[in-house]
Write an enzyme that holds these catalytic residues in place. Structure first.
Site, PDB file in Angstrom:
ATOM      1  N   HIS A 157       0.841  -1.205   0.000  1.00 33.65           N
ATOM      2  CA  HIS A 157       0.000   0.000   0.000  1.00 33.65           C
ATOM      3  C   HIS A 157       0.875   1.254   0.000  1.00 33.65           C
ATOM      4  CE1 HIS A 157      -3.537   2.389   1.685  1.00 33.65           C
ATOM      5  NE2 HIS A 157      -2.513   3.160   2.022  1.00 33.65           N
ATOM      6  N   GLU A 158       1.878   1.300   0.872  1.00 33.52           N
ATOM      7  CA  GLU A 158       2.741   2.486   0.966  1.00 33.52           C
ATOM      8  C   GLU A 158       3.648   2.623  -0.254  1.00 33.52           C
ATOM      9  OE1 GLU A 158       2.075   4.636   3.174  1.00 33.52           O
ATOM     10  OE2 GLU A 158       0.672   3.318   4.225  1.00 33.52           O
TER      11      GLU A 158
ATOM     12  N   HIS B  90       1.670   4.257  -2.857  1.00 34.41           N
ATOM     13  CA  HIS B  90       1.667   5.716  -2.673  1.00 34.41           C
ATOM     14  C   HIS B  90       2.918   6.329  -3.308  1.00 34.41           C
ATOM     15  CE1 HIS B  90      -1.857   6.531  -0.336  1.00 34.41           C
ATOM     16  NE2 HIS B  90      -1.498   5.860   0.736  1.00 34.41           N
TER      17      HIS B  90
ATOM     18  N   GLU C 290      -6.286   6.679  -1.136  1.00 36.22           N
ATOM     19  CA  GLU C 290      -6.159   5.537  -0.222  1.00 36.22           C
ATOM     20  C   GLU C 290      -6.764   4.278  -0.842  1.00 36.22           C
ATOM     21  OE1 GLU C 290      -4.566   5.139   2.723  1.00 36.22           O
ATOM     22  OE2 GLU C 290      -3.731   7.093   2.225  1.00 36.22           O
TER      23      GLU C 290
END
Length: 379
Positions: free
Chosen positions: A142-143, A146, A193
């Site tokens: 997930h990060e 980003h 997100e």
């Protein structure tokens, strides 16, 4: 890949082959509303350069020094199992430079990716202790998602503007202008997100692990007391329940948040995992990074508008149903308005049956009823 050993109390699962996505563009997994904003910003010549030139005004340097001096930097000598997962995530998404990652002492489960010049990833001890390896792999993915999308730049700007709004709160018009920008950025960031959740699924390639991780973030480390299906039912009840008053309260509750609610994230991720878009990526058919500069801003905004229109048309929320009814010219709208808030509950009571005929229904029926009409572009 993990080696099946134990690291800092975490038992690794045996290595398994995961698909890799060479040259993948972040457009492959970005939510349409997130993607349209990013495509437009990337096409603005010098946009990133200007903001990076202003980095001296932002707290980035201070944050970097803070994490370097008061957190533990992940490496092959510290939190080695996290370092392996970080390198795996960057390999799978083909991120050329592995961003530095820190573990920060904080009992609250959290993770973030910030920075203008170079993104840095921070995870809290609360999160490390809460999640198992596969759940943590999804979070790190997930990060990294980003970082690949460039969200770190805009998140840092959001943090700066939020701080600035507090400082100029005594200036009425100045504060209103900044808060309008902050509100718009928060809406975009909530969609970002959802994009990053998709990136986490592409890295972990285990939907159940992603679901468990979100469920644990909501309810803590009591997995034996929780159930994924029941958790997803909460999301459906949240969307469909109540009347217009609840719809307004939902908006007020979500406006100050930078993240969507956890049950909503889980439901959105499961929906995307079952979509054709996800399957095409897994089959190796996805947008490439070297095509990003040729992406049409107009097409991206059209996709974003279509996504919002579809959300309105298919939503079970009372307010969204009202908007859809107005757009479709529903015949029973006046009657529902006369009944007040109670007329806009998500589930209408069944009308009594007429003793001399078939069951009567309110509003238009047949092929011209609101639910049977073709969707309107103006939704």
């Amino acid at each position: 890949m993990s080696d099946g050993h134990q690291h800092n109390g975490h038992e690794s699962v045996p290595s398994r082959q995961r698909r890799r996505f060479p040259g993948i563009s972040s457009r492959a997994y970005e939510h349409p509303a997130d993607r349209s904003a990013l495509v437009a910003l990337r096409r603005l010549s010098g946009f990133d350069t200007v903001f990076k030139a202003l980095s001296g005004l932002l707290p980035e340097r201070s944050l970097r020094l803070l994490f370097l001096s008061d957190s533990v930097r992940v490496s092959d000598r510290q939190f080695a199992h996290l370092n392996d997962m970080l390198r795996d995530a960057c390999y799978i998404l083909d991120l050329e430079k592995v961003p530095p990652m820190y573990v920060n002492q904080d009992p609250t489960p959290n993770a973030m990716c910030i920075g203008l010049d170079e993104p840095i990833i921070v995870v809290t001890t609360g999160l490390v202790e809460l999640l198992d390896e596969e759940e943590m792999r999804a979070v790190i993915g997930h990060e990294v998602g980003h970082a690949l999308s460039g969200h770190a730049v805009y998140r840092t700007i959001l943090l700066f503007l939020t701080s600035l709004a507090v400082r100029v709160a005594w200036i009425p018009l100045g504060n209103l202008a900044i808060m309008a920008i902050v509100t718009a950025l928060r809406e975009w960031f909530r969609k970002s997100e959802l994009s990053a959740d998709r990136a986490g699924l592409l890295v972990g390639q285990d939907l159940q692990a992603s679901m468990r991780g979100l469920m644990k973030i909501a309810g803590g480390n009591h997995l034996h007391e929780m159930n994924v299906d029941a958790f997803l039912e909460q999301a459906d009840e949240y969307e469909a329940g109540g009347d217009l008053r609840d719809s307004v309260l939902k908006i007020l509750n979500v406006l100050p948040r930078s993240h969507p609610f956890t049950t909503v994230r889980a439901a959105e991720l499961k929906k995307w995992a079952a979509s054709r878009d996800h399957q095409r990526i897994m089959d190796g058919h996805y947008p490439r990074r070297d095509e990003d500069r040729d992406t049409s801003v107009r097409d991206s905004f059209r996709e974003s508008a279509s996504s919002y229109a579809t959300q309105v048309r298919t939503s079970k929320d009372p307010l969204m149903k009202l908007v859809n009814d107005i757009a479709g010219g529903a015949g029973d709208l006046g009657e529902r308005m006369r009944r007040g808030f109670g007329g806009f509950t998500a589930s209408q009571p069944r009308p009594p049956k007429d003793s001399d005929g078939p069951e009567r229904t309110e509003g238009p029926t047949g092929p011209d009823s609101p639910d049977d009409r073709p969707p309107h572009d103006g939704a």
